[in-house]
Design a protein around this motif. Sequence first.
Motif, PDB file in Angstrom:
ATOM      1  N   ASP A  24      -4.897   3.496 -14.831  1.00 43.25           N
ATOM      2  CA  ASP A  24      -4.738   4.874 -14.386  1.00 43.25           C
ATOM      3  C   ASP A  24      -4.711   4.975 -12.865  1.00 43.25           C
ATOM      4  N   ARG A  25      -5.422   4.093 -12.178  1.00 46.33           N
ATOM      5  CA  ARG A  25      -5.425   4.092 -10.716  1.00 46.33           C
ATOM      6  C   ARG A  25      -4.122   3.534 -10.153  1.00 46.33           C
ATOM      7  N   VAL A  26      -3.548   2.547 -10.837  1.00 46.07           N
ATOM      8  CA  VAL A  26      -2.321   1.911 -10.368  1.00 46.07           C
ATOM      9  C   VAL A  26      -1.110   2.833 -10.563  1.00 46.07           C
ATOM     10  N   TYR A  27      -1.074   3.557 -11.669  1.00 47.73           N
ATOM     11  CA  TYR A  27       0.129   4.275 -12.100  1.00 47.73           C
ATOM     12  C   TYR A  27       0.720   5.224 -11.053  1.00 47.73           C
ATOM     13  N   PRO A  28      -0.061   6.112 -10.422  1.00 49.42           N
ATOM     14  CA  PRO A  28       0.561   7.147  -9.580  1.00 49.42           C
ATOM     15  C   PRO A  28       1.401   6.607  -8.434  1.00 49.42           C
ATOM     16  N   GLU A  29       0.969   5.542  -7.794  1.00 48.71           N
ATOM     17  CA  GLU A  29       1.729   4.995  -6.682  1.00 48.71           C
ATOM     18  C   GLU A  29       2.831   4.052  -7.132  1.00 48.71           C
ATOM     19  N   LYS A  30       2.657   3.444  -8.296  1.00 48.78           N
ATOM     20  CA  LYS A  30       3.635   2.478  -8.790  1.00 48.78           C
ATOM     21  C   LYS A  30       4.855   3.157  -9.387  1.00 48.78           C
ATOM     22  N   TYR A  31       4.663   4.256 -10.107  1.00 50.71           N
ATOM     23  CA  TYR A  31       5.751   4.877 -10.875  1.00 50.71           C
ATOM     24  C   TYR A  31       6.048   6.265 -10.351  1.00 50.71           C
TER      25      TYR A  31
END
Length: 260
Positions: free
Chosen positions: A220-227
Amino acid sequence: MNSSARPVAMAPDRTEEAVNAGRREQVAWSCRILAMGGHSDYTLGHVSARAAGGERVLMKPNGLGLEEVTPGDVLALDLEGARLSGAGPIHLEYVLHTEIYKIRPDVGAVVHTHPPYATAFGATDATLELLNHDAVLFREGLAYFDDTAELIVRPEQGAAVAAALGNKRVLVMRGHGLIVTGETVPWATYAALTLERVLQIQSIARSLGNLLPMSPEMADRVYPEKYRDDHLARYWDYLVRQVRRAGLAAGMPGSGDDRA
């Protein structure tokens, strides 16, 4: 993606004709990109986009391999599968697309292919593990359809597949292939490519040792900046350039002397 998301909208400063011309081109590029990414299976597999206005589908025709499709080949169908324009044959499994569009207003594009790793994954009891950033795109999990491995050719079969997809991005059809959805053609295409890469990496990792996935909280922490949409726009432009460099853009707009 989820079923309560906003319907796919048309840019306010563009006519329906211009929007649909752009979406036909995206469908054709998607087919070429997916072919380059290992999704080809003779003339099988199909990509579609929801047309402007929401009541029509722009879909790859039967009889052509993914790498052969041009914007002029793309068919227009209504949501019952009746041809509105285009000369090629309609895929038998058009109901996979129409029935999803009927119940998922957030879906603007559908991909159905039979890539090796995803198809093999569907023939096992394995689950997708959050092993790297790519897998985070699917952090909410995959849906599965195991009612039948037959071709899905009747509306009631298509409706059952759409129900099995639910609000997920991806449906694994056991003994068959997969369905990937997106708000746009680039998103659905990117997700289809990414899922195949995720499952290939998972297969390699499992052969090397025990899997050590990240936690759902980390995903959940990775998702916003990755996608993000801006990342996806750059990826799409790169994928189109890659098709051109590979000589697979013959017949596409702006291809000049490209050779298939």
